[in-house]
Write an enzyme that holds these catalytic residues in place. Structure first.
Site, PDB file in Angstrom:
ATOM      1  N   HIS A 153     -86.666 -19.798  89.398  1.00  0.00           N
ATOM      2  CA  HIS A 153     -87.836 -19.872  89.954  1.00  0.00           C
ATOM      3  C   HIS A 153     -87.731 -20.042  91.654  1.00  0.00           C
ATOM      4  O   HIS A 153     -86.973 -20.897  92.087  1.00  0.00           O
ATOM      5  CB  HIS A 153     -88.447 -21.288  89.579  1.00  0.00           C
ATOM      6  CG  HIS A 153     -88.580 -21.428  88.232  1.00  0.00           C
ATOM      7  ND1 HIS A 153     -88.323 -22.457  87.468  1.00  0.00           N
ATOM      8  CD2 HIS A 153     -89.657 -20.806  87.272  1.00  0.00           C
ATOM      9  CE1 HIS A 153     -88.831 -22.338  86.234  1.00  0.00           C
ATOM     10  NE2 HIS A 153     -89.660 -21.211  86.243  1.00  0.00           N
ATOM     11  N   HIS A 179     -91.902 -15.944  90.418  1.00  0.00           N
ATOM     12  CA  HIS A 179     -92.641 -16.435  91.250  1.00  0.00           C
ATOM     13  C   HIS A 179     -92.403 -16.467  92.533  1.00  0.00           C
ATOM     14  O   HIS A 179     -92.328 -17.430  93.433  1.00  0.00           O
ATOM     15  CB  HIS A 179     -93.079 -18.177  91.168  1.00  0.00           C
ATOM     16  CG  HIS A 179     -93.419 -18.654  89.636  1.00  0.00           C
ATOM     17  ND1 HIS A 179     -94.548 -18.206  88.967  1.00  0.00           N
ATOM     18  CD2 HIS A 179     -92.628 -19.439  88.688  1.00  0.00           C
ATOM     19  CE1 HIS A 179     -94.727 -18.574  87.748  1.00  0.00           C
ATOM     20  NE2 HIS A 179     -93.563 -19.318  87.722  1.00  0.00           N
ATOM     21  N   ASP A 204     -94.924 -16.988  81.250  1.00  0.00           N
ATOM     22  CA  ASP A 204     -94.612 -18.423  81.801  1.00  0.00           C
ATOM     23  C   ASP A 204     -95.085 -19.534  80.842  1.00  0.00           C
ATOM     24  O   ASP A 204     -94.588 -19.650  79.738  1.00  0.00           O
ATOM     25  CB  ASP A 204     -95.079 -18.368  82.999  1.00  0.00           C
ATOM     26  CG  ASP A 204     -94.626 -19.770  83.869  1.00  0.00           C
ATOM     27  OD1 ASP A 204     -93.724 -20.326  83.430  1.00  0.00           O
ATOM     28  OD2 ASP A 204     -94.953 -19.820  85.023  1.00  0.00           O
ATOM     29  N   ARG A 257     -97.258 -30.700  85.469  1.00  0.00           N
ATOM     30  CA  ARG A 257     -95.991 -30.893  85.050  1.00  0.00           C
ATOM     31  C   ARG A 257     -95.447 -32.412  84.453  1.00  0.00           C
ATOM     32  O   ARG A 257     -94.978 -32.302  83.406  1.00  0.00           O
ATOM     33  CB  ARG A 257     -94.850 -30.788  86.242  1.00  0.00           C
ATOM     34  CG  ARG A 257     -93.327 -30.669  85.914  1.00  0.00           C
ATOM     35  CD  ARG A 257     -92.750 -30.549  86.974  1.00  0.00           C
ATOM     36  NE  ARG A 257     -92.174 -31.543  87.774  1.00  0.00           N
ATOM     37  CZ  ARG A 257     -91.223 -32.165  88.422  1.00  0.00           C
ATOM     38  NH1 ARG A 257     -90.174 -31.069  88.808  1.00  0.00           N
ATOM     39  NH2 ARG A 257     -91.161 -33.147  89.177  1.00  0.00           N
ATOM     40  N   HIS A 294     -82.719 -23.121  87.844  1.00  0.00           N
ATOM     41  CA  HIS A 294     -84.110 -23.492  87.794  1.00  0.00           C
ATOM     42  C   HIS A 294     -84.828 -23.296  89.019  1.00  0.00           C
ATOM     43  O   HIS A 294     -85.875 -22.508  89.019  1.00  0.00           O
ATOM     44  CB  HIS A 294     -84.176 -25.107  87.463  1.00  0.00           C
ATOM     45  CG  HIS A 294     -85.543 -25.182  87.208  1.00  0.00           C
ATOM     46  ND1 HIS A 294     -86.328 -25.852  88.517  1.00  0.00           N
ATOM     47  CD2 HIS A 294     -86.641 -25.412  86.354  1.00  0.00           C
ATOM     48  CE1 HIS A 294     -87.719 -26.128  87.881  1.00  0.00           C
ATOM     49  NE2 HIS A 294     -87.699 -25.868  86.485  1.00  0.00           N
TER      50      HIS A 294
HETATM   51 ZN   LIG Z   1     -91.345 -20.688  84.581  1.00  0.00          ZN
END
Ligand SMILES: [Zn+2]
Length: 459
Positions: A233, A270, A321, A86, A209
């Protein structure tokens, strides 16, 4: 390329299985007006060059991450996981411009079309200028994605994202998250702006998010104000599960099911880390689950309880994704391969007792229906009223040659390394014909120039 009015396929995927001699009529609205198997080919019909499959919805995409594919596969420290990935991903997010985003997204969207997707849900959290200031038009980066989708010819469901804080115990965003900052009101304004534009093949939902990045009151405000798809998510990383347990006393999916009005609008992206009670709660709610097998493998997220989600009848969809894979056959392959490796069995997702012994067919039918719902469509696939999208398989492709017609889907998912889609129809128009997309050369050049500009400053 030209709009069609009547197609005929010797073989097509209708009602969850292969049917023969299928007539497909296209209305002026770009939707199927009739889909009828066992029909002779009308004289005026265009005969398809191979078997026809419905297009699939890519239910989870971050288009800008295409600029990063192949550039994060080297370990430069003692440890490499989602969180170190990330950090690198933020490096791209912090410097990409609207023009660069359009070029990267158009290239991605063309690849997705060639990989069998005809609609993409972009979970869009990149909103502001690199220094964090708002653009004069707050939807500037939304239009970059919409223009890219139009350039490539794919349908787009834009999902502006609520992003308020860095974590459960961090009430503000980090400085490197400055391009993402939104309130519920911002997200709803972006959704309204996109819907008001009334562009062809473009619709909008909203997204949150993650539980860690949004306040409960804001999540409620979004859920109360929107009718369309609502993506989040939910439980990608075990650290997220631990943080949620520490902050709320519940696991993420359990918290969501208990605290928010989950229903068929909701798409849990996810849903990687779940316990059986959470699967049951989601099944009762009608919410869907979006799995991204290639990305979840690439990022070392963990393995979802696929048998549990399948058995509970929860709608399932696929997402590209992080864009490491941009074709659904490979995603479906890894969906079952993950389970095979873990359980040391074969065809884990097949259901011979329930009447579907073919792994590929069972997964394909589930993600077709789930993907349509995730993008906000009430009908999807080769049926009257659904948008006139389809894929024509190239049975002369080396991997598909010689396969019996009844096993083409099995071969496509488990034994075809390439993307043997010869033609791709979106809303009654050919986006790809005989392997050729009209804008491919211009899109490729713009992508090359953008990648060179994005990465030259880094070397
Ligand atoms: Zn994502």
């Amino acid at each position: 390329m030209a709009a069609e009015t009547c197609l005929w396929a010797a073989q097509a995927w209708v009602g969850g299985r292969w049917r023969e001699r299928v007539r497909l009529d296209i209305g002026a609205d770009g939707c199927w007006s009739a889909v009828e198997p066992d029909q002779p080919a009308p004289a005026h019909a265009t005969r398809l060059a191979g078997p026809a499959l419905p297009g699939l919805v890519d239910a989870h995409s971050h288009a800008f991450q295409r600029a990063f594919v192949g550039l994060a596969e080297r370990r430069d420290g003692a440890h490499d996981d989602f969180w170190s990935w990330r950090e690198r991903m933020y490096g791209v997010a912090l410097r990409i411009t609207p023009t660069q985003l359009r070029a990267v997204a158009a290239h991605l969207y063309l690849e997705l079309l060639q990989g069998g997707y005809t609609q993409v849900c972009d979970f869009h959290y990149l909103q502001h200028a690199p220094d964090g200031r708002r653009y004069d038009d707050p939807a500037t980066l939304s239009w970059a994605l919409a223009d890219a989708a139009a350039d490539a010819g794919i349908g787009l469901t834009l999902l502006p994202v609520l992003y308020e804080r860095a974590g459960f115990a961090q009430p503000a965003l980090r400085d490197d998250q400055r391009r993402f900052a939104t309130t519920a009101a911002d997200v709803l304004a972006l959704q309204r702006a996109v819907q008001a534009a009334q562009r062809p093949r473009l619709n909008a939902g909203v997204a949150i998010h993650s539980l860690r990045a949004a306040l409960p009151a804001s999540m409620h405000a979004l859920a109360d104000a929107t009718e369309g798809p609502l993506h989040i998510h939910v439980a990608e990383q075990t650290a997220e599960v631990d943080d949620c347990l520490a902050a709320t006393g519940r696991r993420p999916i359990a918290w969501l099911a208990a605290q928010l009005p989950l229903d068929a609008r909701w798409q849990l992206v996810h849903a990687t880390h779940s316990v059986p009670a959470e699967v049951e709660a989601v099944a009762r709610s009608g919410a869907g689950v979006v799995l991204c097998p290639a990305t979840e493998a690439n990022l070392g997220d963990g393995l979802a309880d696929l048998p549990g989600w399948l058995a509970a009848g929860v709608p399932l969809a696929l997402g590209s994704d992080s864009q490491v894979v941009r074709a659904w056959p490979e995603e479906l392959r890894w969906l079952d391969y993950g389970q095979r490796l873990q359980q040391r069995q074969r065809n884990v997702s097949a259901d011979p007792v329930g009447g579907e012994p073919a792994t590929a067919a069972r997964l394909w039918n589930r993600v077709l229906a789930g993907g349509g719902a995730a993008a906000g469509f009430t009908r999807w696939g080769l049926q009257a009223g659904a948008r006139a999208d389809l894929l024509v398989l190239d049975t002369q492709d080396a991997a598909l040659r010689g396969l019996p017609a009844s096993h083409l889907l099995d071969g496509l998912v488990f034994a075809a390394p390439a993307r043997p889609f010869r033609d791709v129809l979106v809303a009654g128009r050919w986006a790809v014909l005989a392997g050729h997309a009209p804008a491919a050369a211009a899109i490729g050049t713009a992508f090359d120039d953008t990648m060179a500009a994005l990465w030259s400053a880094q070397t």
